[in-house]
Design an enzyme around this catalytic site. Structure first.
Site, mmCIF file in Angstrom:
data_model
loop_
_atom_site.group_PDB
_atom_site.id
_atom_site.type_symbol
_atom_site.label_atom_id
_atom_site.label_comp_id
_atom_site.label_asym_id
_atom_site.label_seq_id
_atom_site.Cartn_x
_atom_site.Cartn_y
_atom_site.Cartn_z
ATOM 1 N N LEU A 164 -44.212 -104.582 13.351
ATOM 2 C CA LEU A 164 -43.372 -104.384 14.537
ATOM 3 C C LEU A 164 -42.509 -105.596 14.854
ATOM 4 O O LEU A 164 -42.913 -106.742 14.636
ATOM 5 C CB LEU A 164 -44.261 -104.042 15.743
ATOM 6 C CG LEU A 164 -45.177 -102.829 15.533
ATOM 7 C CD1 LEU A 164 -46.077 -102.633 16.753
ATOM 8 C CD2 LEU A 164 -44.365 -101.570 15.270
ATOM 9 N N HIS A 184 -38.807 -102.305 17.844
ATOM 10 C CA HIS A 184 -39.929 -101.477 18.301
ATOM 11 C C HIS A 184 -40.307 -101.834 19.744
ATOM 12 O O HIS A 184 -40.610 -100.957 20.552
ATOM 13 C CB HIS A 184 -41.155 -101.690 17.415
ATOM 14 C CG HIS A 184 -40.946 -101.395 15.963
ATOM 15 N ND1 HIS A 184 -40.877 -102.378 15.007
ATOM 16 C CD2 HIS A 184 -40.797 -100.220 15.294
ATOM 17 C CE1 HIS A 184 -40.716 -101.838 13.812
ATOM 18 N NE2 HIS A 184 -40.656 -100.518 13.958
ATOM 19 N N GLY A 216 -35.325 -94.992 17.841
ATOM 20 C CA GLY A 216 -34.201 -95.920 17.829
ATOM 21 C C GLY A 216 -32.937 -95.309 17.252
ATOM 22 O O GLY A 216 -32.989 -94.535 16.293
ATOM 23 N N ARG A 257 -37.877 -103.981 6.963
ATOM 24 C CA ARG A 257 -37.492 -104.247 5.574
ATOM 25 C C ARG A 257 -36.703 -105.548 5.414
ATOM 26 O O ARG A 257 -36.527 -106.007 4.280
ATOM 27 C CB ARG A 257 -36.690 -103.066 5.002
ATOM 28 C CG ARG A 257 -37.556 -101.830 4.765
ATOM 29 C CD ARG A 257 -36.830 -100.740 3.996
ATOM 30 N NE ARG A 257 -37.738 -99.713 3.522
ATOM 31 C CZ ARG A 257 -37.944 -98.538 4.134
ATOM 32 N NH1 ARG A 257 -37.297 -98.243 5.248
ATOM 33 N NH2 ARG A 257 -38.798 -97.662 3.628
#
Ligand code: AMP
Length: 279
Positions: free
Chosen positions: A33, A37, A146, A186
């Protein structure tokens, strides 16, 4: 804040909370996270009595050659962040808890034909399936997603409408690093050089926004974005597309609410970014 790993444990708590008349906000995540988030959790905290965060790296949304095994995980860090954000419960199931002998999947047509759905053919079937399950398990009043994953958000809104889920889907703005890179789990894959190169995505967003202030020609907006990416030697375009904000079908002439989106490989790492026309 507790963490549970079974559907039965979540159900028992949700049952009790509902009996007490409490409203529930669900934030589905794959963990590792970050502040993106956290912004979803903050919004959920504001609007509900109870906040449930799910942390589940969902195998069914990864294709065969994708990064399921390599996907970053850090449960202790995630727990601390959820606790700081005032979450009430983490649901962290193992894949067997979610998919024991499963034969049923939720598929969406049309909205998954373009953008990420084109290069990741089974991705949105996995997303729709796991989100359906999470909505059934946690029975939230609201669920938070999101705008960074714009196609996912549009698809979930449509799925919820089509399948009559009794939940409000709340979309939250993209959270970026100070230099513009959209926050993503990522990003941790990027080397220092790639991290610099990755800035071409947010620069392409800016170029697209500037172009869209002067034209409604989708191909001109797309070209302005592509030029920025093509100038970066470490970047390889997966797609740059301009689509209708609801149907996700390509458009020739843009209107407010349409979506300009891209996926770009920086080395081996595939990153996405987007903006809404006129927003
Ligand atoms: P993920 O863990 O990548 O599956 O993301 C979980 C949720 O967080 C999804 O609804 C994402 O769209 C959202 N999210 C991820 N990154 C960001 C970001 N940079 N800004 C806002 N929301 C985000």
């Amino acid at each position: 804040m507790d963490m549970v790993s079974t559907v039965a444990e979540v159900r028992a708590r949700v049952h009790q909370w509902k009996k007490e008349g409490k409203t529930i906000g669900l934030v589905p995540t794959m963990g590792y996270l970050h502040e993106g988030h956290a912004s979803l959790m903050a919004q959920a905290r504001k609007e509900n009595d109870i906040v449930i965060v799910s942390i589940f790296v969902n195998p069914t949304q990864f294709g065969e050659n994708e990064d399921l095994d390599a996907y970053p995980r850090d449960l202790e860090h995630d727990r601390a962040l959820c606790s700081r954000m005032g979450a009430d419960l983490i649901f962290h199931p193992q894949p067997e808890e979610m998919y024991q002998n499963a034969c049923t999947y939720v598929n969406i047509n049309n909205l998954s034909d373009h953008l990420c759905g084109k290069s990741r053919p089974i991705h949105f079937r996995g997303v729709c399936t796991v989100v359906s399950k999470l909505l059934h398990i946690a029975a939230p009043d609201r669920a938070y997603f999101g705008q960074k994953d714009a196609q996912q958000l549009a698809i979930i809104r449509k799925m919820v409408e089509d399948l009559n889920f009794d939940v409000e889907i709340v979309g939250c703005p993209i959270v970026r690093e100070d230099d513009g890179l959209a926050k993503s789990s990522r990003n941790t894959y990027l080397s220092a050089t790639e991290r610099q190169a990755a800035l071409c995505l947010s620069r392409a967003v800016k170029a697209g926004q500037a172009a869209s202030a002067n034209t409604t020609d989708a191909s001109a907006i797309k070209k302005a974005m592509e030029e920025v990416i093509l100038a970066e030697p470490l970047a390889k375009i997966d797609y740059v597309e301009v689509v209708d904000g609801k149907t996700m079908a390509p458009v020739d002439t843009v209107k407010p609410g349409d979506l300009a989106a891209m996926a770009v490989f920086i080395g081996k790492t595939r990153l996405i970014d987007n903006f809404i026309i006129g927003a």
